[in-house]
Write an enzyme that holds these catalytic residues in place. Structure first.
Site, short mmCIF file in Angstrom:
data_model
loop_
_atom_site.label_atom_id
_atom_site.label_comp_id
_atom_site.label_asym_id
_atom_site.label_seq_id
_atom_site.Cartn_x
_atom_site.Cartn_y
_atom_site.Cartn_z
CD GLU A 121 -2.86 -1.06 2.42
OE1 GLU A 121 -4.05 -1.42 2.35
OE2 GLU A 121 -2.30 -0.84 3.52
CD GLU A 122 5.71 3.06 3.40
OE1 GLU A 122 5.81 1.91 3.89
OE2 GLU A 122 6.47 3.99 3.72
#
Ligand SMILES: *[C@@H]1O[C@H](CO)[C@@H](O)[C@H](O)[C@H]1NC(C)=O
Ligand SMILES: *[C@@H]1O[C@H](CO)[C@@H](O)[C@H](O)[C@H]1NC(C)=O
Ligand SMILES: *[C@@H]1O[C@H](CO)[C@@H](O)[C@H](O)[C@H]1NC(C)=O
Ligand SMILES: *[C@@H]1O[C@H](CO)[C@@H](O)[C@H](O)[C@H]1NC(C)=O
Ligand SMILES: *[C@@H]1O[C@H](CO)[C@@H](O)[C@H](O)[C@H]1NC(C)=O
Length: 493
Positions: free
Chosen positions: A165-166
């Site tokens: 996600e990052e």
């Protein structure tokens, strides 16, 4: 008889005027014409491993589906270390956020605060704490949530982002800000830019580093693949986050490795620190992270002296040993046996990549040869020379050589950039007056501001409505005045 006819004519004219006005007011939304487009705000805390920042964004509500619409109003640096550092005193993690929340309340108008979406996203520092002791991680989260709930905002939760996600949200931020997904075209509508390719994202934090890009072929390892549908286009991206390869943790591991290889375990010679530099630390501080392997000979808390030797050749060799460059089962890889297709396209390198290269004046697309020799020359400076030349940077000055050599090793030998692809890396902190990082992409996704399907509405609609509304208002006023004038004229006759 004549009077009656006149009265009827006046009545008809008046009815006509009023019905035209009524018609306009229904066709053209009153709010659109008489009120300026309302501004919306969003708040995102970036709780990193070494520090926390609060980003305050704003955008105009009537355009929220386009790109390049959201802008950053303010980035507030939370005083003190990252929230994971408060593991043994979680209440202080909550208290640390207050100055920035107070600042946000000064910026967001009071009447909009209750509808301002507010998020806290934590990255590798909290991932590591959760790995060490999940009870402590939960306590820290409970305290930061408690602190944010004391403010009149629409708090939508605190969460730990996964590495994927990052990386993905950083990629969305870059491509949103640079308008490579869609752009308002000359044809007066939102279109996917034809000749433009999407940009890759390189992020270097304190505890992890991420690489995200659209590869040429298929992605062989599903764990490194993310699929998005944005504005009617499918994107198949490669992304990977290397935990413990952020700059702070990597340099901690370097120090531990140097200690392992040292003949006297309490006096460490550090080839990446400048000659003449010395610092004291403890074994407790060195081995407090799950990224640093516990020493082969266990030790109680002991004082360590670290002395710089300013030897770039040895520095590079020591840093290379932090990586395993063998690909193993995969045909192409990054490092530590992680699959990675060959890098492709233009890349934005931000956060830690930018800060060190900016200090060294290397963000101007210089050639790899120039970058190499600049870093080499910098690493040969003695501590005395550095302090004389850069007195204002004294606190971080001893680390720039290590981080610069680390960045070169990571980009060239880790991510496999070479002298040709080097020129496709753009070292940048901001784009469109907004900091590049995962926070904007995270907020865009969680507030559904990037539709999956293509946009159909036309951006120029609003001014058009305005113009036609004003035209009709003027027209009806004129008609009304003429009617009144005619009535008076007939009366006097
Ligand atoms: C944005 O997109 C969503 C869903 O696609 C739609 O419901 C909404 O009306 C759009 N907003 C604007 C301002 O066009
Ligand atoms: C985790 O932290 C809690 C609370 O501080 C403590 O009670 C517990 O013993 C810790 N667990 C481990 C495995 O260290
Ligand atoms: C390096 O990685 C390869 C492939 O993943 C593995 O077989 C090898 O044991 C690793 N070497 C070290 C020293 O960890
Ligand atoms: C970068 O450039 C500035 C301005 O030219 C200069 O003062 C500074 O010393 C340079 N920094 C390094 C590390 O060379
Ligand atoms: C964005 O949010 C949607 C749900 O709103 C989710 O399904 C999707 O996976 C998210 N995208 C990313 C990159 O996390």
């Amino acid at each position: 008889m004549e009077h009656k006819a006149k009265a009827v004519a006046v009545l008809l004219a008046a009815t006509c005027v009023f019905s035209i006005i009524a018609l306009i007011l229904t066709v053209v939304n009153v709010k659109d014409v008489f009120l300026p487009p309302s501004t919306k705000y969003g708040l995102v805390f970036d709780a990193g491993s070494t520090h926390t920042s609060l980003y305050i964004y704003q955008w105009s509500a009537d355009k929220e589906n386009g790109t390049g619409i959201v802008s950053q109003v303010e980035a507030c640096a939370v005083p003190g270390p990252g929230i994971s550092s408060y593991a043994d005193n979680p209440a202080l993690a909550g208290a640390s956020l207050k100055p920035c929340l107070d600042k946000a309340m000064m910026i967001v108008p009071a009447k909009l605060q209750r509808e301002t979406p507010t998020y806290l996203g934590a990255t590798a520092g909290m991932r590591l704490l959760r790995e060490q002791n999940s009870t402590k991680a939960d306590q820290v989260f409970a305290e930061v949530a408690k602190a944010i709930r004391q403010y009149p905002v629409d708090f939508r939760g605190a969460q730990i982002l996964t590495g994927n996600e990052e990386g993905s949200f950083g990629w969305i931020t870059v491509n949103y800000l640079l308008e490579t997904l869609i752009k308002f075209s000359f044809a007066e509508k939102w279109e996917r830019p034809q000749a433009t390719e999407v940009l890759g994202a390189l992020d270097l934090g304190g505890a992890s580093t991420q690489i995200t890009f659209q590869p040429g072929g298929t992605i062989e390892d599903k764990n490194t693949s993310v699929l998005f549908r944005l504005y009617g286009t499918n994107y198949s991206l490669y992304t990977h986050s290397y935990l413990c390869y952020g700059q702070t943790q990597a340099l901690k591991r370097l120090l531990a490795a140097l200690r392992e290889g040292s003949s006297s375990p309490l006096r460490i010679l550090h080839p990446c620190y400048p000659k003449g530099y010395q610092e004291n630390t403890t074994t407790a501080a060195l081995y407090d992270s799950p990224c640093v392997p516990t020493p082969s000979t266990p030790s109680t808390a002991e004082a360590l002296t670290v002395t710089g030797t300013g030897d770039p050749v040895a520095c590079r060799a020591a840093i290379q040993k932090l990586f395993n460059f063998t690909c193993g089962a995969h045909r192409t890889c990054g490092f530590n046996g992680i699959y990675q297709p060959p890098v492709r396209g233009q890349f934005f390198a931000f956060s830690g990549f930018y800060y060190t290269f900016n200090f060294l004046n290397l963000t101007g697309q210089q050639s790899l040869g120039y970058v190499n020799s600049t870093i080499w020359a910098f690493c040969n400076n003695t501590w005395k020379e550095l302090v004389e030349n850069f007195p204002q940077d004294k606190e971080r000055l001893h680390m720039y050589c290590s981080t610069a050599v680390y960045i070169l090793t990571l980009l060239l030998e880790g991510y496999k950039f070479d002298e040709h692809t080097w020129s496709s890396i753009h070292f940048s902190r901001r784009a469109a007056n907004t900091d590049i990082g995962w926070t904007l992409g995270f907020m865009l996704n969680l507030t559904n501001m990037i539709p999956t399907e293509a946009l159909v509405y036309v951006k120029g609609q609003q001014p058009g409505l305005w113009a036609s509304a004003i035209f009709f208002i003027v027209l009806t006023t004129v008609v009304g005045l003429v009617a009144i004038f005619l009535q008076c004229f007939w009366k006097s006759k």
